[in-house]
Design a protein around this motif. Structure first.
Motif, PDB file in Angstrom:
ATOM      1  N   VAL A 203      17.732   5.544  -0.175  1.00 33.06           N
ATOM      2  CA  VAL A 203      16.725   6.145  -1.045  1.00 33.06           C
ATOM      3  C   VAL A 203      15.717   7.156  -0.331  1.00 33.06           C
ATOM      4  O   VAL A 203      14.512   7.134  -0.875  1.00 33.06           O
ATOM      5  N   ARG A 204      15.958   7.370   1.042  1.00 35.31           N
ATOM      6  CA  ARG A 204      14.894   7.855   1.862  1.00 35.31           C
ATOM      7  C   ARG A 204      14.495   9.232   1.539  1.00 35.31           C
ATOM      8  O   ARG A 204      13.170   9.259   1.576  1.00 35.31           O
ATOM      9  N   GLU A 205      14.916   9.952   0.478  1.00 33.96           N
ATOM     10  CA  GLU A 205      14.411  11.238   0.070  1.00 33.96           C
ATOM     11  C   GLU A 205      13.961  10.967  -1.551  1.00 33.96           C
ATOM     12  O   GLU A 205      13.575  12.108  -1.886  1.00 33.96           O
ATOM     13  N   ARG A 206      13.866   9.783  -1.860  1.00 26.56           N
ATOM     14  CA  ARG A 206      13.529   9.737  -3.154  1.00 26.56           C
ATOM     15  C   ARG A 206      11.947   9.589  -3.160  1.00 26.56           C
ATOM     16  O   ARG A 206      11.324   8.788  -2.268  1.00 26.56           O
ATOM     17  N   LEU A 207      11.087   9.722  -4.137  1.00 25.09           N
ATOM     18  CA  LEU A 207       9.965   9.722  -4.404  1.00 25.09           C
ATOM     19  C   LEU A 207       9.541   7.975  -4.639  1.00 25.09           C
ATOM     20  O   LEU A 207      10.333   7.550  -5.524  1.00 25.09           O
ATOM     21  N   ILE A 208       8.634   7.505  -4.084  1.00 28.70           N
ATOM     22  CA  ILE A 208       8.531   5.933  -4.239  1.00 28.70           C
ATOM     23  C   ILE A 208       8.118   5.693  -5.558  1.00 28.70           C
ATOM     24  O   ILE A 208       8.600   4.558  -6.208  1.00 28.70           O
ATOM     25  N   LYS A 209       7.333   6.647  -6.307  1.00 30.24           N
ATOM     26  CA  LYS A 209       7.176   6.261  -7.494  1.00 30.24           C
ATOM     27  C   LYS A 209       8.386   6.129  -8.588  1.00 30.24           C
ATOM     28  O   LYS A 209       8.226   5.351  -9.547  1.00 30.24           O
ATOM     29  N   ASN A 210       9.560   6.697  -8.088  1.00 29.34           N
ATOM     30  CA  ASN A 210      10.700   6.512  -8.840  1.00 29.34           C
ATOM     31  C   ASN A 210      11.581   5.411  -8.445  1.00 29.34           C
ATOM     32  O   ASN A 210      12.687   5.398  -9.073  1.00 29.34           O
TER      33      ASN A 210
ATOM     34  N   PRO B   1       0.747  -1.493   0.119  1.00 30.32           N
ATOM     35  CA  PRO B   1       0.092  -0.020   0.084  1.00 30.32           C
ATOM     36  C   PRO B   1       0.890   1.176  -0.024  1.00 30.32           C
ATOM     37  O   PRO B   1       0.941   2.135   0.971  1.00 30.32           O
ATOM     38  N   LEU B   2       1.760   1.471  -0.876  1.00 31.12           N
ATOM     39  CA  LEU B   2       2.543   2.544  -1.114  1.00 31.12           C
ATOM     40  C   LEU B   2       1.836   3.744  -1.630  1.00 31.12           C
ATOM     41  O   LEU B   2       1.177   3.801  -2.591  1.00 31.12           O
ATOM     42  N   TYR B   3       2.170   4.958  -1.061  1.00 30.16           N
ATOM     43  CA  TYR B   3       1.832   6.131  -1.534  1.00 30.16           C
ATOM     44  C   TYR B   3       2.919   6.711  -2.455  1.00 30.16           C
ATOM     45  O   TYR B   3       3.799   7.112  -1.879  1.00 30.16           O
ATOM     46  N   VAL B   4       2.724   6.540  -3.848  1.00 31.65           N
ATOM     47  CA  VAL B   4       3.767   6.629  -4.578  1.00 31.65           C
ATOM     48  C   VAL B   4       4.360   8.137  -4.853  1.00 31.65           C
ATOM     49  O   VAL B   4       5.513   8.589  -5.271  1.00 31.65           O
ATOM     50  N   ASP B   5       3.381   9.112  -4.470  1.00 34.13           N
ATOM     51  CA  ASP B   5       3.810  10.594  -4.319  1.00 34.13           C
ATOM     52  C   ASP B   5       4.584  11.080  -2.958  1.00 34.13           C
ATOM     53  O   ASP B   5       4.872  12.144  -3.056  1.00 34.13           O
ATOM     54  N   MET B   6       4.768  10.199  -2.269  1.00 33.92           N
ATOM     55  CA  MET B   6       5.532  10.483  -1.165  1.00 33.92           C
ATOM     56  C   MET B   6       6.875  10.041  -1.178  1.00 33.92           C
ATOM     57  O   MET B   6       7.337   9.047  -1.931  1.00 33.92           O
ATOM     58  N   THR B   7       7.869  10.581  -0.353  1.00 34.68           N
ATOM     59  CA  THR B   7       9.401  10.128  -0.420  1.00 34.68           C
ATOM     60  C   THR B   7       9.141   9.123   0.376  1.00 34.68           C
ATOM     61  O   THR B   7       8.247   8.938   1.397  1.00 34.68           O
TER      62      THR B   7
ATOM     63  N   SER C 186      10.825   8.524   3.057  1.00 34.52           N
ATOM     64  CA  SER C 186      10.887   9.040   4.565  1.00 34.52           C
ATOM     65  C   SER C 186       9.557   9.761   4.981  1.00 34.52           C
ATOM     66  O   SER C 186       8.869   9.349   6.037  1.00 34.52           O
ATOM     67  N   GLU C 187       8.825  10.317   4.094  1.00 33.87           N
ATOM     68  CA  GLU C 187       7.621  10.733   4.215  1.00 33.87           C
ATOM     69  C   GLU C 187       6.591   9.809   4.670  1.00 33.87           C
ATOM     70  O   GLU C 187       6.050   9.826   5.451  1.00 33.87           O
ATOM     71  N   TYR C 188       6.702   8.853   3.569  1.00 32.29           N
ATOM     72  CA  TYR C 188       5.712   7.524   3.870  1.00 32.29           C
ATOM     73  C   TYR C 188       5.894   6.749   5.194  1.00 32.29           C
ATOM     74  O   TYR C 188       5.101   6.519   5.738  1.00 32.29           O
ATOM     75  N   LEU C 189       7.390   6.524   5.688  1.00 32.12           N
ATOM     76  CA  LEU C 189       7.676   5.730   6.819  1.00 32.12           C
ATOM     77  C   LEU C 189       7.170   6.629   8.242  1.00 32.12           C
ATOM     78  O   LEU C 189       6.577   6.036   9.158  1.00 32.12           O
TER      79      LEU C 189
END
Ligand code: ADP
Ligand code: MG
Length: 379
Positions: free
Chosen positions: A143-150, A103-109, A111-114
């Motif tokens: 990859v903590r600052e990367r957007l999940i979608k990438n 259940p990933l929020y792909v527009d979050m990084t 770090s934001e997601y966790l």
């Protein structure tokens, strides 16, 4: 990945229950289809259990019910004594869950997601320390600052596992955690699972037998919604070694050789193999469980004047055992279906004699029961 073993989450706070997951007579029906058909099992604290079955077997459905994400048709699931239906909040708190589709929020990084997950779960652990540990364990720190979608599939899967670990729940449930990963990522995720298994209860589903062989101490096998085996890993391995298969290289007319071999007691299966060795042809011979056919095979071939020029054992891997267990369960079911059909036919004249309604109901009930398994067999 040696580092994973060194860095691990502390043992979580635990309830006193001996069984952390108790699934009892679970049934889940979608329309007329039984996705899960009377499944029961119990998992003890600290066990690492593999839930194995081919695609469509009912793994995800069982897991989705067990984690309280979907309701069951009947039966019950208790997590450390908390019924998932009556007490979903308590039950869910004890579980870290990686669904088949994370259940990933792909527009979050990452770090934001966790951090978001941390808040969602109302986590009370020291945030910075806890999340750092999770980054370390899942190797997602870089990859903590990367957007999940990438992120690549491998990283996304690790972020999925990371969200399951937030709050350090004592039960980790992973649905096909290695699907779609490349071989290196598969190795990494497996060793991560092993590390988690040192102080957590882990329940993971997979359709790959070798996966459970590597990480689990117990294997529950499900096929067509029913449990067909529940064994310690060693027990599964002993089924493997009890069943002996050989490649025999035999000189002689292959049709006759085949029919002689097939007619011999103690031989379960014979297949021609493409290999040849001079004028010898190769045959795969599988003996009945617990029977050593080598000597009698030698004499039988000698009697026919067919020289045996090679006999090599074939190491049977767990994949074959799996296929056999599934076959065994299927042929058992076919026999039952046949027997049922025979009973229906036996009953038919009587049914014809009796007046319409009663007979139709009786017959309908019987065919209704066998119909789902037949249609599945066609697949
Ligand atoms: P697995 O995870 O072992 O591959 P699933 O639990 O996903 O199997 O599915 C078991 C069976 O239930 C399959 O035949 C599948 O098509 C069916 N199924 C699963 N979810 C649904 C649904 N929401 N609606 C209808 N059928 C479903
Ligand atoms: Mg699934």
């Amino acid at each position: 990945m040696a580092s994973v073993r060194e860095i691990k989450l502390d043992a979580p706070e635990e309830s006193g229950a001996e069984y952390v997951i108790e699934v009892e007579n679970l049934v889940k029906r979608f329309g007329s289809k039984y996705a899960v058909d009377d499944v029961s099992f119990k998992i003890k604290r600290g066990e690492v259990v593999g839930f194995l079955g081919p695609n469509g077997a009912g793994k995800s459905t069982t897991i989705n019910v067990a984690t309280g994400y979907i309701s069951s048709t009947s039966g019950s699931v208790r997590i450390c004594g908390h019924d998932v239906l009556d007490d979903p909040t308590e039950a869910k708190k004890l579980i870290g869950y990686l669904p088949e589709q994370p259940p990933l929020y792909v527009d979050m990084t990452v770090s934001e997601y966790l951090n978001f997950t941390y808040e969602l779960k109302n986590c009370r652990l020291n945030r910075k320390k806890h999340l750092e540990e999770i980054y370390e364990i899942t190797k997602t720190g870089d990859v903590r600052e990367r957007l999940i979608k990438n992120l690549s599939k491998g990283y996304r899967q690790r972020v999925g596992i990371a969200q399951a670990l937030v709050g350090n729940p004592q039960i980790i449930i992973l649905d096909e955690p290695t699907v779609g990963l490349d071989p290196k990522q598969v190795i990494e995720v497996r060793s991560l699972i092993r590390a988690l298994g040192e102080n957590h209860t882990v329940f993971l589903s997979t359709h790959i037998l070798s996966e459970v062989e590597v990480v689990c101490d117990r294997i529950i096998i499900i096929n067509k919604g029913k449990i067909i085996a529940d064994e310690k890993r060693d027990a599964i391995s002993s089924i493997v070694s009890d069943n002996r298969a050989f490649i025999a290289k035999i000189c002689g007319p292959s049709r006759e050789v085949l029919s002689m071999l097939r007619s011999r007691a103690g031989i379960k299966k014979v297949e021609r193999r493409p290999e040849t060795d001079g004028d010898a042809r190769a045959y795969l011979i599988e003996s009945e469980q617990g029977i050593d056919i080598r000597k009698s095979l030698f004499y039988a071939l000698a009697e026919n004047n067919w020289p045996l020029v090679g006999l090599e054992p074939v190491g049977e891997d767990l994949e074959n055992v799996f296929i056999r267990l599934v076959d065994r369960a299927d042929s058992g079911k076919r026999r039952t279906t046949k027997r049922r059909r025979a009973l229906i036919e036996e009953d038919a004249p009587a049914a014809e004699e009796s007046t319409g309604e009663g007979a139709t109901t009786g017959e309908g009930a019987a065919t209704g029961e066998s119909a789902p398994s037949e249609s599945e067999e066609e697949k």
